[in-house]
Enzyme design. Structure first.
Site, PDB file in Angstrom:
ATOM      1  N   VAL A   1      19.685 -87.147  -6.804  1.00  0.00           N
ATOM      2  CA  VAL A   1      19.562 -85.811  -6.210  1.00  0.00           C
ATOM      3  C   VAL A   1      18.611 -85.011  -7.087  1.00  0.00           C
ATOM      4  O   VAL A   1      18.656 -85.094  -8.302  1.00  0.00           O
ATOM      5  CB  VAL A   1      20.931 -85.107  -6.085  1.00  0.00           C
ATOM      6  CG1 VAL A   1      21.804 -85.813  -5.074  1.00  0.00           C
ATOM      7  CG2 VAL A   1      21.645 -85.033  -7.420  1.00  0.00           C
ATOM      8  N   CYS A   2      17.716 -84.254  -6.464  1.00  0.00           N
ATOM      9  CA  CYS A   2      16.604 -83.672  -7.219  1.00  0.00           C
ATOM     10  C   CYS A   2      16.167 -82.339  -6.635  1.00  0.00           C
ATOM     11  O   CYS A   2      16.573 -81.953  -5.548  1.00  0.00           O
ATOM     12  CB  CYS A   2      15.389 -84.611  -7.189  1.00  0.00           C
ATOM     13  SG  CYS A   2      15.752 -86.317  -7.574  1.00  0.00           S
ATOM     14  N   THR A   3      15.292 -81.659  -7.379  1.00  0.00           N
ATOM     15  CA  THR A   3      14.554 -80.502  -6.869  1.00  0.00           C
ATOM     16  C   THR A   3      13.073 -80.748  -7.120  1.00  0.00           C
ATOM     17  O   THR A   3      12.682 -81.078  -8.246  1.00  0.00           O
ATOM     18  CB  THR A   3      14.989 -79.213  -7.583  1.00  0.00           C
ATOM     19  OG1 THR A   3      16.386 -78.987  -7.362  1.00  0.00           O
ATOM     20  CG2 THR A   3      14.190 -78.021  -7.069  1.00  0.00           C
TER      21      THR A   3
END
Length: 392
Positions: free
Chosen positions: A139-141
């Site tokens: 999960v990332c931005t």
């Protein structure tokens, strides 16, 4: 020791009740760059990957240096597996079955994974498991922004290890912490010339973050879907192999695409094993987009459009036209900071500030990467989120 499923429920309850309450969220950070202070855990070392070498020899120097850390993280993964299936049968299955999966992978990935196993002394199946993990647990931005001079700046936080061993004493994710010593910057060369650069975990042959200097930058974020990576991996094992592994596609594009448009076409049209978001930045005004992918096709391409006042595109792990999950809203805090920064003031410095603001920075964050296509620049930093901090 508490059972893993109980710890997961505790983490979920904590996140639900505290995500929008200070100090788990905060005003947009400033003056965080150059990186310093308690959120900065260290610079990332550089290594060269020589593409002129046989695939099974390309990672020898890196894995020789990082062998101890790689063995440590794989042992932690095995310990987690044994906690869920105490009989040890799960790891036994990995050791017996995944080497067969490796034989089905396309080259150079197949021989590179074999080479890593040989140098590290780890079982081939466990090295394969380490590579497969990223298809389902990331999960990332990511954000691409255009400054007032028309230059593109690309930033990302790589968050990894969701639900993989919550350490109640230290309030951290076990696998996330184990991965941080494995973060490396890689310069992929052919004929002694840079082909592309990336930030990666030693032992992982796919790409999640990279730049083709002066041409484009690229990051990949996981897209949650019922038709997700588990299904694609299962189909691959059962013999249906018409899709491409996400991170293998990202690496192939970084190595072979010749322009922003070429990269966008490949990322949009290639069938995948798992749904994904590809965040792509170019070298000309307006060249920034988020490609929302199902396994079969492109669902949407959301682009920078200065005429509409859209000077950046920002992606976490939810379709941009839908509300993010209330348990996991990094989008609104990130957009708040981008909007406060303004196009006039966006830079590597202010991008880092945004990526340093809770909950964009959280307990899953392993590294931050900043890229500037026009200068061919990639710089990365290992991160920490001191308590109190959101689990994700």
């Amino acid at each position: 020791m508490a059972r893993p499923e109980v710890l997961i429920l505790v983490a979920l309850f904590s996140a639900t009740s505290t995500q929008f309450i200070p100090p788990y969220t905060e005003d947009c950070r400033t003056d965080m760059y150059p990186p310093k202070g308690p959120t900065f855990k260290g610079a990332v070392p550089w290594y060269t990957v020589d593409l002129d070498l046989p695939p099974n020899k390309r990672w020898t120097a890196l894995i020789t240096d990082k062998k101890t850390d790689l063995v440590s993280v794989i042992q932690a993964i095995k310990d987690l597996a044994d906690a869920f299936v105490p009989s040890g049968k799960l790891i036994e299955m990995v050791d017996l079955s995944l080497p067969l999966v490796v034989e089905t992978l396309p080259n150079p990935f197949r021989d590179e994974i074999k080479g890593i196993a040989a140098v590290s002394g780890l079982p081939l199946g466990e090295v394969a498991l380490f590579n497969i993990f990223y298809e389902v647990f990331t999960v990332c931005t990511s954000v691409v922004a255009e400054d007032s001079n028309g230059s593109l700046i690309h930033g990302r936080n790589l968050d990894f290890g969701l639900f993989l061993g919550w350490d109640t004493k230290n309030k951290s994710w076990l696998i996330s912490e184990k991965l941080k010593p494995l973060v490396v910057n890689l310069d992929f060369k052919r004929n002694n010339q840079t082909v592309f650069k990336s930030t990666n975990f030693a032992g992982y042959v796919g790409m999640l973050t990279g730049i083709k200097p002066h041409i484009f930058s690229l990051t990949m974020n996981e897209r949650f879907s019922l038709d997700g990576g588990y299904i694609g991996i299962l189909e691959w094992i059962l013999g249906k192999r018409d899709g491409m592994w996400m991170s293998f596609l990202t690496r192939s594009v970084l190595e072979n695409a010749t322009s922003y448009e070429d990269a966008k076409y490949r990322l949009s049209q290639t069938k995948l094993l798992a749904p994904a978001y590809f965040i792509l930045g170019g070298n000309q005004t307006g060249q920034g987009c988020v490609i929302t992918r199902s396994r079969e096709l492109s669902l949407d391409i959301w682009e920078i459009d200065l005429k509409l006042g859209r000077w950046y595109v920002l992606e976490t792990n939810y379709d941009h036209w839908k509300e993010p999950l209330f348990l996991d809203d990094r989008r609104i805090p990130a957009m708040k900071c981008m909007n406060q920064t303004t196009q006039t003031n966006i830079s590597l410095k202010t991008m880092y500030d945004m990526l340093s603001t809770k909950p964009v920075l959280n307990k899953l964050t392993t590294y931050t990467t900043l890229m500037e296509v026009s200068k061919g620049k990639l710089e990365s930093y290992v991160r920490d989120c001191p308590n109190p901090c959101m689990p994700w």
